[in-house]
Motif scaffolding. Structure first.
Motif, PDB file in Angstrom:
ATOM      1  N   ALA A 116      29.580 -31.408   2.556  1.00 38.25           N
ATOM      2  CA  ALA A 116      28.741 -30.324   3.071  1.00 38.25           C
ATOM      3  C   ALA A 116      28.132 -30.626   4.437  1.00 38.25           C
ATOM      4  O   ALA A 116      27.443 -29.779   4.991  1.00 38.25           O
ATOM      5  N   CYS A 117      28.370 -31.818   4.958  1.00 29.51           N
ATOM      6  CA  CYS A 117      27.731 -32.241   6.205  1.00 29.51           C
ATOM      7  C   CYS A 117      28.771 -32.732   7.213  1.00 29.51           C
ATOM      8  O   CYS A 117      29.902 -33.040   6.844  1.00 29.51           O
ATOM      9  N   PRO A 118      28.345 -32.856   8.470  1.00 33.47           N
ATOM     10  CA  PRO A 118      29.241 -33.479   9.453  1.00 33.47           C
ATOM     11  C   PRO A 118      29.483 -34.936   9.078  1.00 33.47           C
ATOM     12  O   PRO A 118      28.621 -35.538   8.455  1.00 33.47           O
ATOM     13  N   PRO A 119      30.587 -35.486   9.425  1.00 29.85           N
ATOM     14  CA  PRO A 119      31.702 -34.892  10.146  1.00 29.85           C
ATOM     15  C   PRO A 119      32.700 -34.167   9.229  1.00 29.85           C
ATOM     16  O   PRO A 119      33.662 -33.573   9.712  1.00 29.85           O
ATOM     17  N   ALA A 120      32.465 -34.175   7.904  1.00 26.66           N
ATOM     18  CA  ALA A 120      33.430 -33.597   6.953  1.00 26.66           C
ATOM     19  C   ALA A 120      33.647 -32.097   7.160  1.00 26.66           C
ATOM     20  O   ALA A 120      34.733 -31.593   6.882  1.00 26.66           O
ATOM     21  N   VAL A 121      32.637 -31.375   7.656  1.00 28.60           N
ATOM     22  CA  VAL A 121      32.782 -29.925   7.837  1.00 28.60           C
ATOM     23  C   VAL A 121      33.638 -29.575   9.049  1.00 28.60           C
ATOM     24  O   VAL A 121      34.001 -28.414   9.225  1.00 28.60           O
ATOM     25  N   GLY A 122      33.957 -30.565   9.873  1.00 33.87           N
ATOM     26  CA  GLY A 122      34.769 -30.323  11.067  1.00 33.87           C
ATOM     27  C   GLY A 122      33.947 -30.453  12.329  1.00 33.87           C
ATOM     28  O   GLY A 122      32.725 -30.632  12.289  1.00 33.87           O
ATOM     29  N   THR A 123      34.622 -30.353  13.440  1.00 30.86           N
ATOM     30  CA  THR A 123      33.937 -30.432  14.735  1.00 30.86           C
ATOM     31  C   THR A 123      33.089 -29.182  14.936  1.00 30.86           C
ATOM     32  O   THR A 123      33.273 -28.165  14.248  1.00 30.86           O
ATOM     33  N   LEU A 124      32.194 -29.231  15.895  1.00 30.93           N
ATOM     34  CA  LEU A 124      31.380 -28.060  16.208  1.00 30.93           C
ATOM     35  C   LEU A 124      32.264 -26.881  16.607  1.00 30.93           C
ATOM     36  O   LEU A 124      31.998 -25.741  16.220  1.00 30.93           O
ATOM     37  N   GLU A 125      33.338 -27.155  17.337  1.00 24.57           N
ATOM     38  CA  GLU A 125      34.265 -26.099  17.753  1.00 24.57           C
ATOM     39  C   GLU A 125      34.957 -25.484  16.532  1.00 24.57           C
ATOM     40  O   GLU A 125      35.107 -24.268  16.449  1.00 24.57           O
ATOM     41  N   GLU A 126      35.367 -26.314  15.585  1.00 24.05           N
ATOM     42  CA  GLU A 126      35.988 -25.806  14.359  1.00 24.05           C
ATOM     43  C   GLU A 126      34.993 -24.965  13.549  1.00 24.05           C
ATOM     44  O   GLU A 126      35.350 -23.912  13.013  1.00 24.05           O
ATOM     45  N   CYS A 127      33.751 -25.437  13.480  1.00 19.85           N
ATOM     46  CA  CYS A 127      32.724 -24.687  12.751  1.00 19.85           C
ATOM     47  C   CYS A 127      32.456 -23.343  13.425  1.00 19.85           C
ATOM     48  O   CYS A 127      32.328 -22.318  12.750  1.00 19.85           O
ATOM     49  N   GLY A 128      32.381 -23.345  14.755  1.00 14.91           N
ATOM     50  CA  GLY A 128      32.186 -22.096  15.486  1.00 14.91           C
ATOM     51  C   GLY A 128      33.327 -21.126  15.254  1.00 14.91           C
ATOM     52  O   GLY A 128      33.113 -19.926  15.037  1.00 14.91           O
ATOM     53  N   ALA A 129      34.556 -21.630  15.273  1.00 17.80           N
ATOM     54  CA  ALA A 129      35.727 -20.780  15.026  1.00 17.80           C
ATOM     55  C   ALA A 129      35.687 -20.221  13.603  1.00 17.80           C
ATOM     56  O   ALA A 129      36.015 -19.050  13.379  1.00 17.80           O
ATOM     57  N   ARG A 130      35.268 -21.034  12.645  1.00 16.02           N
ATOM     58  CA  ARG A 130      35.159 -20.578  11.246  1.00 16.02           C
ATOM     59  C   ARG A 130      34.138 -19.445  11.156  1.00 16.02           C
ATOM     60  O   ARG A 130      34.405 -18.389  10.558  1.00 16.02           O
ATOM     61  N   ILE A 131      32.974 -19.640  11.753  1.00 19.14           N
ATOM     62  CA  ILE A 131      31.919 -18.625  11.736  1.00 19.14           C
ATOM     63  C   ILE A 131      32.419 -17.321  12.358  1.00 19.14           C
ATOM     64  O   ILE A 131      32.256 -16.248  11.793  1.00 19.14           O
ATOM     65  N   HIS A 132      33.051 -17.440  13.516  1.00 16.87           N
ATOM     66  CA  HIS A 132      33.477 -16.238  14.248  1.00 16.87           C
ATOM     67  C   HIS A 132      34.729 -15.587  13.670  1.00 16.87           C
ATOM     68  O   HIS A 132      35.089 -14.482  14.086  1.00 16.87           O
ATOM     69  N   SER A 133      35.354 -16.228  12.686  1.00 20.18           N
ATOM     70  CA  SER A 133      36.496 -15.590  12.020  1.00 20.18           C
ATOM     71  C   SER A 133      36.013 -14.532  11.019  1.00 20.18           C
ATOM     72  O   SER A 133      36.801 -13.750  10.510  1.00 20.18           O
ATOM     73  N   TYR A 134      34.722 -14.525  10.739  1.00 21.29           N
ATOM     74  CA  TYR A 134      34.106 -13.506   9.893  1.00 21.29           C
ATOM     75  C   TYR A 134      33.431 -12.491  10.814  1.00 21.29           C
ATOM     76  O   TYR A 134      32.975 -12.838  11.898  1.00 21.29           O
ATOM     77  N   GLU A 135      33.362 -11.251  10.362  1.00 23.80           N
ATOM     78  CA  GLU A 135      32.825 -10.195  11.211  1.00 23.80           C
ATOM     79  C   GLU A 135      31.308 -10.086  11.136  1.00 23.80           C
ATOM     80  O   GLU A 135      30.640  -9.842  12.134  1.00 23.80           O
ATOM     81  N   LYS A 136      30.769 -10.246   9.954  1.00 19.75           N
ATOM     82  CA  LYS A 136      29.339 -10.033   9.720  1.00 19.75           C
ATOM     83  C   LYS A 136      28.782 -11.179   8.887  1.00 19.75           C
ATOM     84  O   LYS A 136      29.524 -11.961   8.299  1.00 19.75           O
ATOM     85  N   ALA A 137      27.438 -11.227   8.831  1.00 20.94           N
ATOM     86  CA  ALA A 137      26.764 -12.218   8.004  1.00 20.94           C
ATOM     87  C   ALA A 137      25.476 -11.620   7.463  1.00 20.94           C
ATOM     88  O   ALA A 137      24.815 -10.832   8.142  1.00 20.94           O
ATOM     89  N   VAL A 138      25.137 -12.002   6.241  1.00 24.39           N
ATOM     90  CA  VAL A 138      23.822 -11.703   5.686  1.00 24.39           C
ATOM     91  C   VAL A 138      23.018 -12.987   5.835  1.00 24.39           C
ATOM     92  O   VAL A 138      23.413 -14.039   5.322  1.00 24.39           O
ATOM     93  N   PHE A 139      21.921 -12.905   6.566  1.00 21.08           N
ATOM     94  CA  PHE A 139      21.011 -14.036   6.766  1.00 21.08           C
ATOM     95  C   PHE A 139      19.731 -13.672   6.022  1.00 21.08           C
ATOM     96  O   PHE A 139      19.155 -12.616   6.251  1.00 21.08           O
ATOM     97  N   PHE A 140      19.315 -14.528   5.078  1.00 14.94           N
ATOM     98  CA  PHE A 140      18.174 -14.157   4.242  1.00 14.94           C
ATOM     99  C   PHE A 140      17.336 -15.368   3.865  1.00 14.94           C
ATOM    100  O   PHE A 140      17.753 -16.521   4.002  1.00 14.94           O
ATOM    101  N   SER A 141      16.134 -15.057   3.371  1.00 14.42           N
ATOM    102  CA  SER A 141      15.218 -16.108   2.941  1.00 14.42           C
ATOM    103  C   SER A 141      14.658 -15.781   1.566  1.00 14.42           C
ATOM    104  O   SER A 141      14.647 -14.629   1.135  1.00 14.42           O
TER     105      SER A 141
END
Length: 191
Positions: free
Chosen positions: A52-77
């Motif tokens: 669940a943590c770096p470096p296992a989740v991938g590089t920052l660029e890979e994480c950014g690409a993963r995030i941006h491969s989705y269109e929307k997000a629900v951010f909640f608390s």
């Protein structure tokens, strides 16, 4: 393909749960920050010890690409109350309820036909001993949610930009999660 979440149905669903605040975000607006990963590397004892943590989740660029491969997000608390906010052990015991809430919201989105990817609180603690970095796969990939920070997300900046609460004071804790979602390409005929 235009992504449509039935907001009324979503609000009816989440009104059954202790969601404090939420926002629907366009992932094009989400930034990943190297400074968060530096803090992970320098200050977090979980760095390099879990899927669940770096470096296992991938590089920052890979994480950014993963995030941006989705269109929307629900951010909640969600809010938790403790007897002493400085008692880390007590504080962490309240996290499970937020993780369960996060799983319920992701499940709702999946039932609505969306493919999801969840970023949540802290580091995964499902297993007593993670299989990372032993060269073995995660035992529970469907339940393991990388933390927001692992992907370079600065929750406090989103909170400020979207005019949400970050600190309620007293002995309360706000936990944050983000569920990224997009049309389920398997079910929609999109490749």
């Amino acid at each position: 393909m235009d992504l449509k979440l039935d907001i009324q149905k979503f609000e009816e669903f989440i009104s059954q749960y202790p969601v404090y605040e939420y926002r629907i975000l366009d992932t094009k607006e989400l930034k990943t920050e190297e400074r968060v990963r530096i803090i992970c590397r320098q200050e977090c004892e979980r760095y390099g010890t879990t899927w669940a943590c770096p470096p296992a989740v991938g590089t920052l660029e890979e994480c950014g690409a993963r995030i941006h491969s989705y269109e929307k997000a629900v951010f909640f608390s969600s809010v938790a109350e403790v007897s002493d906010v400085l008692n880390m052990e007590e504080m962490l015991t309240t996290r499970r309820a937020h993780e369960d809430l996060t799983a319920e919201i992701a499940s709702f989105l999946k039932k609505e036909g969306f493919e999801t990817f969840t970023l949540s609180t802290e580091s995964c603690d499902i297993c007593g001993q993670c299989t990372y970095p032993q060269g073995k796969p995660c035992r529970h990939p469907e339940r393991m949610h990388p933390c927001l920070e692992s992907h370079g997300i600065v929750a406090s900046e989103i909170v400020e930009e979207k005019k949400m609460e970050y600190n309620l004071g007293g002995n309360t804790i706000l936990w944050f999660s983000m569920i990224l979602f997009r049309h389920n390409q398997k079910n929609s005929g999109i490749n």
